[in-house]
Scaffold this active site. Structure first.
Site, mmCIF file in Angstrom:
data_model
loop_
_atom_site.group_PDB
_atom_site.id
_atom_site.type_symbol
_atom_site.label_atom_id
_atom_site.label_comp_id
_atom_site.label_asym_id
_atom_site.label_seq_id
_atom_site.Cartn_x
_atom_site.Cartn_y
_atom_site.Cartn_z
ATOM 1 N N ASP A 491 35.708 2.040 -35.189
ATOM 2 C CA ASP A 491 35.035 1.035 -35.661
ATOM 3 C C ASP A 491 33.586 1.635 -36.183
ATOM 4 O O ASP A 491 32.864 2.325 -35.568
ATOM 5 C CB ASP A 491 34.450 -0.153 -34.839
ATOM 6 C CG ASP A 491 33.540 -1.402 -35.436
ATOM 7 O OD1 ASP A 491 33.330 -1.246 -36.599
ATOM 8 O OD2 ASP A 491 33.137 -1.987 -34.434
ATOM 9 N N GLY A 537 36.395 -3.162 -44.657
ATOM 10 C CA GLY A 537 37.116 -3.094 -46.174
ATOM 11 C C GLY A 537 36.414 -2.181 -46.995
ATOM 12 O O GLY A 537 36.471 -2.216 -48.110
ATOM 13 N N TRP A 538 35.361 -1.551 -46.662
ATOM 14 C CA TRP A 538 34.519 -0.692 -47.566
ATOM 15 C C TRP A 538 35.326 0.432 -48.316
ATOM 16 O O TRP A 538 36.332 0.805 -47.840
ATOM 17 C CB TRP A 538 33.448 0.223 -46.910
ATOM 18 C CG TRP A 538 32.210 -0.989 -46.264
ATOM 19 C CD1 TRP A 538 32.276 -2.238 -46.559
ATOM 20 C CD2 TRP A 538 31.400 -0.513 -45.300
ATOM 21 N NE1 TRP A 538 31.182 -2.544 -45.875
ATOM 22 C CE2 TRP A 538 30.505 -1.629 -45.029
ATOM 23 C CE3 TRP A 538 31.043 0.721 -44.601
ATOM 24 C CZ2 TRP A 538 29.768 -1.825 -43.991
ATOM 25 C CZ3 TRP A 538 29.946 0.571 -43.464
ATOM 26 C CH2 TRP A 538 29.362 -0.576 -43.303
ATOM 27 N N ASP A 558 33.738 -9.423 -39.880
ATOM 28 C CA ASP A 558 34.303 -10.022 -38.647
ATOM 29 C C ASP A 558 34.363 -11.664 -38.847
ATOM 30 O O ASP A 558 33.757 -12.383 -39.735
ATOM 31 C CB ASP A 558 33.216 -10.174 -37.386
ATOM 32 C CG ASP A 558 33.120 -8.852 -37.048
ATOM 33 O OD1 ASP A 558 33.519 -7.682 -37.814
ATOM 34 O OD2 ASP A 558 32.469 -8.411 -35.951
#
Ligand code: GLA
Length: 744
Positions: A491, A537-538, A558
């Site tokens: 993450d 999703g960048w 999220d």
């Protein structure tokens, strides 16, 4: 980020403002910098202060960005006559919009609210920039100067980064019923039958009384089937509950309306019975998992045949390839195969009621991992940072005892908050006191054919401010191997600190780099570790996830258990992503929001209605999404188990062709998503995203769906064949028909 949040705040504002009477609103204030408590007084002379717009942060308005303390003073004259026009006269709301970061707010010199902590407070500075600032004052507070000048003084602390007030401006309103109370319905068993508890909560120290009307309504024609009225009161810290039997009929809804006695203002809530569609599984064995699985050569195999039916059950294979073992009692397949290839064999499952067999292929090859999307559990949506080894274990046991493992759920993944505050002297990552035995947990999972997952960040800190893997990637990958980890969620979060300082931070390469680095070390481990990217999703991660050998990538921020979140993430953000998913690498729209969730040690039932939950699981099946259950599995109820364990629905998610669904039709509130399946048929989800139920005739969309003639239509939730001559159904509000169609 700020802009996005602001949008949400505005929506909430409009919804609750329906009954409220605005006394004053402005975008303009007087402003001075500095930390001077004299500024709070009503009498202070601010004539020489500059003007400022309270809807934009101060650094956009000529105030140096490194300013820490700023004071806003807003003069207003509340009118007693305007108050008289309001039907409910209990509280005024002072709404400041949003404040970046900390505020101390005063009316005529007296404190009325505070959010966040100043450096001088115990525990030090803590930002709360994202919390909307709404402060309540009783209308009979003697500090309010009716029909005279009042001063609202806001002391704002920014932490030295850009800051100040922003949002929709400042307003003072008379609170409506929705501001001071809420009405909700939560599932409950009422005298042994399905029902709900209607709860009226007063949020403030005042009392609220009125009538609660409960109508059970047929959703198809709006006819009221039964109606009752009760007197209730709440407030002053007391919640009023009324338990209502609602049955389990999919065509009914309970509409609850509370009418406050003095003002006539109303609160409304609705509750859909949690009706079960999944037919009861046969008592004889039935294989529910895909007939394929893949591993890399030499990697330990951890796989469990998912078979429903009465227990005990015995598993047997007469042609098991050498190097593999099948546990006769639980169907766990283990061992290792060193050579690439396709190993096909037959497994039988036998119990007192009968026998079933599955011809199964184990693929061995470097590119054979994650042939179907992962199914399992993750601790985040339930326990958040309060996760412990015991909690993980109780969900893992429930995965077996409640039969979820019989339907293919196999990953047991610990999310954030397992890490100790410091590494060992040699840099090895250490678990905190909540996780006494990682290796033991891994061994137990593997002996039951389940798999073990963990979480970290490429940054120095995770999103929950626990230790990340920065500069220790190799060591961490080695630790994971030693505990028997099979899945890593990686993450981004704290990596922003490092990334912001990079010279090439604008480039795609800089986003890919940390993920490449960890993959290198994961690959060096002598076991398969499913690599799950989480960076919201960048940079269109779906376009490059495979490049870093990832097996899935989060496509959005999220998720949470509301229709708004499901709609935004599930429907709005997934269209067009289908080409990027397939065996080996999947789009991940985040974890499931069914059952008891809460992101903390306080759990509640998912706030999604029954139909929204059917929509959620149907869509995730169509999207070939990671199916990671986010609730406490030890508290699973029948509705949720049936939602998660419908073999025909799950078979869509696990279909071996691995083609994700895309949106084929968007017609007002109707959306149709379709997915081609390995057997040449098509999975179709017909969704009604509107606020009212409606009839939908599939024939209207045959052209758009490329259907000439229907040969068969199967309703997957109900597991029944439908009439091909009349493919028309009533689809409830936020509901779905999930179909498998054979068409020409
Ligand atoms: C981020 C992720 C979540 C969860 C938390 C943990 O917000 O997107 O899924 O892992 O961090 O802190």
């Amino acid at each position: 980020m700020k802009q996005k949040l602001l949008g949400l705040a505005l929506v909430a504002f409009t919804a609750s403002a329906a009954f409220s009477q605005t006394l004053f609103s402005t975008r303009e204030a007087k402003f001075a910098t500095g930390d001077n408590s004299d500024y709070k007084s009503a009498e202070y002379d601010d004539a020489s202060w500059r003007k400022i717009d309270v809807s934009r942060v101060w650094d956009n308005q000529g105030v140096p960005a490194d300013t820490r303390h700023g004071w806003y003073r807003i003069h207003f004259t509340p009118s007693k006559a305007d108050l008289g026009k309001a039907s409910l006269k209990q509280y005024l709301i002072v709404d400041l919009g949003t404040v970046d970061d900390v505020d101390r707010t005063y009316l005529n010199g007296k404190p009325i609210g505070a959010t966040g902590s100043l450096p001088s407070d115990e525990g030090g500075y803590r930002s709360q920039w994202y919390t909307p600032r709404r402060y309540f004052i009783p209308v009979d507070d003697k500090n309010i100067r009716w029909d005279k000048d009042n001063v609202l003084a806001v002391h704002c602390y920014s932490g030295g980064e850009p800051g100040g007030m922003f949002g929709q401006g400042v307003s003072v309103r008379v609170a409506g019923i929705a501001d001071i109370a809420s009405l909700s319905c939560v599932p409950a068993e009422v005298k042994g039958s399905p029902g709900c508890k209607v709860e009226l909560k007063g949020n403030l120290p005042s009392s609220i009384s009125g009538k609660l009307k409960l109508d059970l309504v047929d959703i198809r024609d709006g006819k009221v089937l039964s109606s009752t009225v009760r007197k209730i009161s709440a407030g002053n810290g007391k919640t009023a509950d009324v338990e209502v039997p609602v049955g389990d009929n999919e065509n009914t809804v309970l509409l609850a309306t509370f009418t406050e006695t003095k003002s006539g203002q109303e609160l409304k809530a609705r509750y859909e019975p949690r009706y079960i569609l999944t037919p009861v599984a046969p008592e004889a064995p039935r294989f529910n998992t895909a007939a394929v699985y893949g591993v890399r050569p030499g990697s330990p195999v951890h796989f469990r045949f998912g078979v429903s039916g009465v227990k005990p059950m015995t598993f047997l294979s007469k042609d098991l390839p050498e190097g593999l073992q099948l546990n006769a009692e639980n169907g766990a397949l283990s061992g290792r195969l060193m050579k690439d290839g396709e190993y096909t064999f037959t497994v039988t499952a036998k119990n007192a009621k009968g026998m079933a067999a599955q011809t199964f292929t184990l693929y061995v090859g470097d590119d054979k991992m994650a042939l179907t999307p992962p199914m399992g559990w993750n601790s985040w949506n339930c326990w958040g940072l309060s996760v412990t080894q015991d909690k993980v274990m109780s969900s893992a046991k429930a995965m077996i005892d409640k039969g979820l493992a019989d339907y293919g759920y196999s990953y047991v993944n610990i999310d954030d908050a397992w890490e100790a505050p410091e590494r060992a002297a040699d840099g090895t990552i250490v678990v905190n006191e909540k996780f006494p035995d990682m290796k033991g947990l891994g061994d137990w999972l593997h002996s039951n054919g389940l798999k073990f997952g963990i979480y970290s960040s490429p940054g120095d800190l995770t999103c929950g401010a626990y230790l990340g893997s920065l500069d220790h990637e190799k060591q961490d990958a080695e630790s994971y191997n030693s505990w028997g980890i099979d899945y890593l969620k990686y993450d981004w979060c704290g990596y922003s600190q490092k990334h912001n300082k990079e010279r090439d931070k604008e480039t795609l390469a800089s986003y890919i780099r940390p993920y490449m680095l960890m993959e290198k070390y994961l690959r060096e481990q002598p076991r398969d570790i499913f690599y799950s990217l989480c960076q919201y999703g960048w940079q269109d991660v779906w376009k490059w996830g495979r490049m870093v050998d990832a097996n899935s990538w989060r496509t959005t921020g999220d998720i949470t258990d509301t229709w708004g979140s499901l709609y935004e993430i599930g429907f709005n953000s997934q269209a067009g992503l289908a080409p990027y998913a397939g065996p080996g690498g999947w789009n991940d729209p985040d974890m499931l929001i069914v059952g008891k969730v809460g992101w903390s040690d306080k759990l509640r039932d998912s706030r999604l209605t029954a139909n929204e939950q059917y929509t959620h699981i149907s869509l995730w099946a169509l999207l070939a999404a990671n199916m990671l259950i986010g609730c406490d599995m030890s508290q699973l109820d029948d509705f949720t188990i049936n939602l998660l364990c419908n073999n025909e629905v799950n078979a869509i998610n696990q279909d071996v062709l691995g083609r994700q669904a895309d949106r084929a039709v968007e017609d007002g509130n109707i959306q149709i998503w379709t997915r081609p399946l390995a057997d040449g048929t098509m999975a179709i989800g017909v969704f009604n995203l509107g606020e009212e139920g409606m009839d939908v005739n599939l024939a209207k969309y045959f052209g758009q769906l490329g259907i000439g003639k229907l040969n068969s239509v199967r309703d997957l939730w109900r597991q029944t064949d439908l009439d091909t001559a009349n493919p028309s159904w009533f689809i409830p509000r936020h509901g779905v028909r999930l179909l498998k169609v054979n068409a020409e």
